[in-house]
Scaffold this motif. Structure first.
Motif, PDB file in Angstrom:
ATOM      1  N   GLN A   1      27.117  25.360  16.804  1.00  0.00           N
ATOM      2  CA  GLN A   1      26.966  25.895  18.156  1.00  0.00           C
ATOM      3  C   GLN A   1      25.841  26.927  18.214  1.00  0.00           C
ATOM      4  O   GLN A   1      25.848  27.893  17.449  1.00  0.00           O
ATOM      5  CB  GLN A   1      28.256  26.591  18.592  1.00  0.00           C
ATOM      6  N   SER A   2      24.929  26.745  19.133  1.00  0.00           N
ATOM      7  CA  SER A   2      23.894  27.768  19.352  1.00  0.00           C
ATOM      8  C   SER A   2      24.578  29.080  19.714  1.00  0.00           C
ATOM      9  O   SER A   2      25.493  29.089  20.527  1.00  0.00           O
ATOM     10  CB  SER A   2      22.970  27.354  20.504  1.00  0.00           C
ATOM     11  N   GLY A   3      24.135  30.161  19.101  1.00  0.00           N
ATOM     12  CA  GLY A   3      24.673  31.479  19.441  1.00  0.00           C
ATOM     13  C   GLY A   3      25.873  31.893  18.600  1.00  0.00           C
ATOM     14  O   GLY A   3      26.351  33.020  18.744  1.00  0.00           O
TER      15      GLY A   3
ATOM     16  N   ASP B   1      21.885  27.695  13.654  1.00  0.00           N
ATOM     17  CA  ASP B   1      22.918  27.605  14.698  1.00  0.00           C
ATOM     18  C   ASP B   1      22.528  26.559  15.730  1.00  0.00           C
ATOM     19  O   ASP B   1      21.572  26.719  16.471  1.00  0.00           O
ATOM     20  CB  ASP B   1      23.177  28.973  15.351  1.00  0.00           C
TER      21      ASP B   1
END
Lengths: 310, 424
Positions: free
Chosen positions: A112-114, A132
């Motif tokens: 997941q980004s973030g 990420d």
């Protein structure tokens, strides 16, 4: 960005910090080549490798880096359904657990980004982003820069051709940010489905219509892996056509400067992104990238944790 | 016993009043309104000097989560949030766990709303059974049970033929069909608006075309069928322009925008705040400008909160895993006045989009602040500053994008049916 002492991405990391890490990494590369590959810099410090996504080279690279600095390392592989995530443990649960273990640094890879940002807001340990989602992969950018610097020394003004699946590449994003910070000129090429329309507005790079144009006179050719696992259906008609239209071969490499290097974050889909013969050819620095990965990760850990009282 | 609201600046779009007046209330109705008419009336007095006195607000789009997801919100807490925000009517919209597709579901909400009694809890009926987009729900039965319009929540009826049928069928009953416009194929997996921010964060984007294509389709269907179409939660400049042109052609279309889309843009998502993960996603500054221009010129008929409570379970996760939506009832009026001030939107226009505008979308006349009208009104202090803290949020869920922010303007009193149902 380096927030506090975290390394969450390359956005906001100033040039002198990048050069500082690269200089430090040079020393750690020398350590890696010694018979006894160990220094006591992080003795007594605890470093956790938390990998929510399958990874071999990045995970091993971070593990080796921790060991070479004498840190106590623990590896938590949360992918594959074999550990806590399969029991429904959320990232918040994981964060609280890690905090309770009094880790000094947490290296996280997550789909997941973030996710590293999320963790950094919730734990006391330093967080290092090991990739990420499709967002950033800062240590990959740093090792790429180290590899380029070994060939050219001066990075400012170098011309880079970035080819392939940029849309899904966290490597590309971190490199684009860092290269802009250092005054390098990046040209990108790839199928329109894999190159976001806004890329040049966001990163200040130049979009080329063809791979050939992007490679013309380049110092560095950086090919990216086709992230088929991240693609929604219908983005490419076939790998065959991709290889024909966007794959890099020795003929295309002739368009670059005579001293140009060929890079790839690996693993390479041989015969698709790169013709098989050039992967191991004289221009290829792919294995140098792998070696420099350990040195750069040593330098990042040292920079973030070194010099502090335990 | 009378209740007098004294010396407030009345802003009433229904009558055009915009001056300092007293309002006298008795037995749930306004019995007198005018300068100093309350001076000699005996009864309780609310001193509204320096305050704005507005008709009670109507929200076209509140997800109240009951029945089905009461851990996020229920009719009691939604009603409290509504009146704390100055709303005296809310339209409950279906959400994933609460398709309002049977008369029993509609009756439950209406009955519970009346039992709580803080404000008018209206409800939309689902367009299709189970929000599955396959079979039309029984619109007439839903209307008889109390549904005031039809809506598919945050889903789009992707089958154009079925949407045509929904519009045609609704004509017989004078029901407005609300369309949330988002093409499900184009938006599949999307987390944010496609553009600069999706590129920067590496998040899958939802293109403007996902909304604009459905808006075009639904406008064509409204034109074909002559039905009353309401496009809800528009977020794109292109959509606003399409509605503007359709209205000029005489299509029976209305539209609303969300409060959050008036004060945030996609750039606010750069910090991965999951409270800003919204449906539709936050768009560019030029889209926001177009939405505000639409409010000013009347293309946009209403401002809706899109109140979407999500518990900490749905929001305290990474951005990609977070559910969409933010609460908004309690903060909407303050935010709208800030937007009005920042973008020079006349106060009267802003109040109109929160009162008579939404009422007319539903085909319900809004009596405004006139003699004989039901006494639903809001006393608002535009000068009061307050910081939004989770302890002050009355909704069960605390997923407000304004947490920690200071807002200018506070609802001090809400009067519903002549009773003070909220005091700050």
């Amino acid at each position: 960005m380096i927030r506090g002492q975290h390394l969450l991405g390359m956005r906001g990391v100033p040039a002198d910090t990048i050069y500082g890490i690269l200089d430090t990494a040079r020393g750690f590369k020398e350590v890696s080549r010694r018979t006894i590959k160990k220094v006591p810099s992080l003795r007594g410090r605890t470093v956790l490798n938390v990998f929510y996504e399958a990874s071999t080279r990045t995970r091993v690279s971070f593990e080796l880096a921790g060991k070479r600095l004498s840190a106590d390392g623990v590896n938590i592989s949360a992918s594959g359904g074999s550990t806590s995530t399969s029991k429904g443990e959320s990232l918040l649960d994981m964060a609280q657990t890690l905090d309770a273990m009094q880790a000094d640094a947490v290296i996280i890879r997550h789909g997941q980004s973030g996710a590293p940002h999320y963790l950094a807001d919730r734990i006391g340990a330093r967080v290092i982003n090991a990739g990420d989602g499709q967002h950033e992969h800062p240590t990959q950018a740093l090792l790429d820069l180290m590899t380029i610097r070994e060939q050219f020394e001066k990075l400012e003004g170098l011309e880079v051709a970035l080819i392939g699946d940029i849309r899904h590449s966290r490597v590309a994003r971190s490199n684009l940010i860092a290269m802009k910070t250092l005054g390098m000129k990046v040209r990108v090429a790839g199928p329109a489905t894999l190159v976001p329309k806004e890329l040049c507005d966001v990163y200040g790079c130049e979009r080329c219509d063809t791979v050939e144009q992007a490679m013309e006179g380049a110092h560095v050719v950086m090919s990216l892996r086709l992230q088929r696992e991240r693609m929604v259906s219908g983005m490419l008609p076939s790998l065959r056509e991709y290889a024909v239209e966007y794959g890099i071969n020795s003929k295309l490499l002739e368009k670059t400067r005579h001293e140009a290097i060929l890079m790839h974050p690996g693993p390479v889909n041989r015969g698709v992104e790169l013709a098989a013969d050039i992967v191991d050819g004289s221009r290829s620095v792919i294995l140098n990238q792998v070696e420099n990965g350990v040195a750069v990760r040593c330098a990042v850990l040292y920079s973030i944790l070194g010099g502090e009282q335990p | 016993m009378s209740l007098v609201v004294r010396g407030g600046k009345v802003i009433d779009p229904a009558s055009g009043k915009q001056e300092v007046m007293d309002i006298v209330i008795q037995d749930g109705r306004i019995t007198d309104i005018g300068p100093d008419v309350g001076a000699k009336v005996e009864g309780d007095v609310i001193d509204a000097q320096g305050r704005l006195v507005l008709p009670g607000l109507t929200d076209l789009r509140a997800h109240i989560r009951e029945p089905g997801e009461e851990y996020k919100e229920d009719i009691d807490t939604a009603s409290k949030a509504a009146v704390a925000g100055g709303f005296t009517s809310i339209v409950a919209n279906a959400s994933g766990a609460t398709p309002m597709d049977t008369p029993e579901m509609i009756e439950h909400v209406v009955r519970r709303g009346r039992a709580v009694g803080l404000c008018e809890v209206l409800t939309a009926g689902s367009i299709t059974v189970g929000l599955k987009g396959e079979l039309l729900a029984e619109a007439a039965s839903l209307q008889k049970a109390g549904a005031v319009c039809l809506s598919e929540g945050v889903r789009t009826v992707s089958n154009a033929r079925l949407m045509r049928s929904a519009l045609e069928y609704s004509c017989d009953f004078g029901l407005t069909v609300m369309s949330y416009a988002c093409d499900s194929d184009l938006s599949k997996g999307g987390q944010v608006s496609e553009g600069l921010v999706s590129t920067q964060l590496g998040l899958l984007g939802i293109p403007h075309a996902a909304e604009e294509a459905v808006v075009a389709r639904d406008l064509a269907l409204a034109e074909l069928t002559g039905a009353r179409l309401h496009l809800t939660q528009l977020s794109c400049a292109g959509s606003v322009e399409q509605v503007r042109q359709a209205k000029a052609r005489g299509v029976k279309v209305s539209a609303d925008v969300g409060v959050n889309h008036l004060c945030f843009t996609e750039k606010h998502v750069l910090g991965f705040d999951t409270n800003l993960k919204l449906a539709p996603p936050l768009r560019r500054a030029q889209d926001q400008k177009a939405l505000i221009a639409g409010i000013v010129d009347g293309t946009i008929d209403a401002i809706a909160t899109g109140h979407a409570p999500q518990s900490i379970l749905e929001k305290d996760v990474t951005f990609g895993r977070a559910s969409t939506g933010a609460i908004g009832l309690q903060t909407a009026l303050a935010v709208c006045f800030e937007v009005a001030q920042k973008h020079q939107v006349p106060e009267m226009t802003m109040v109109e989009r929160l009162t008579t505008g939404p009422a007319s979308v539903l085909g319900r006349p809004h009596a405004g602040l006139n003699k004989g009208a039901q006494a639903n009104l809001t006393v608002f202090n535009p000068d009061e500053e307050w910081t939004v803290k989770d302890t002050e949020i009355v909704s069960k869920s605390k997923n407000s994008p304004f947490l920690g922010k200071t807002l200018h303007g506070l609802v001090e009193k809400t009067i519903f049916d002549g009773r003070v149902v909220y005091s700050s």
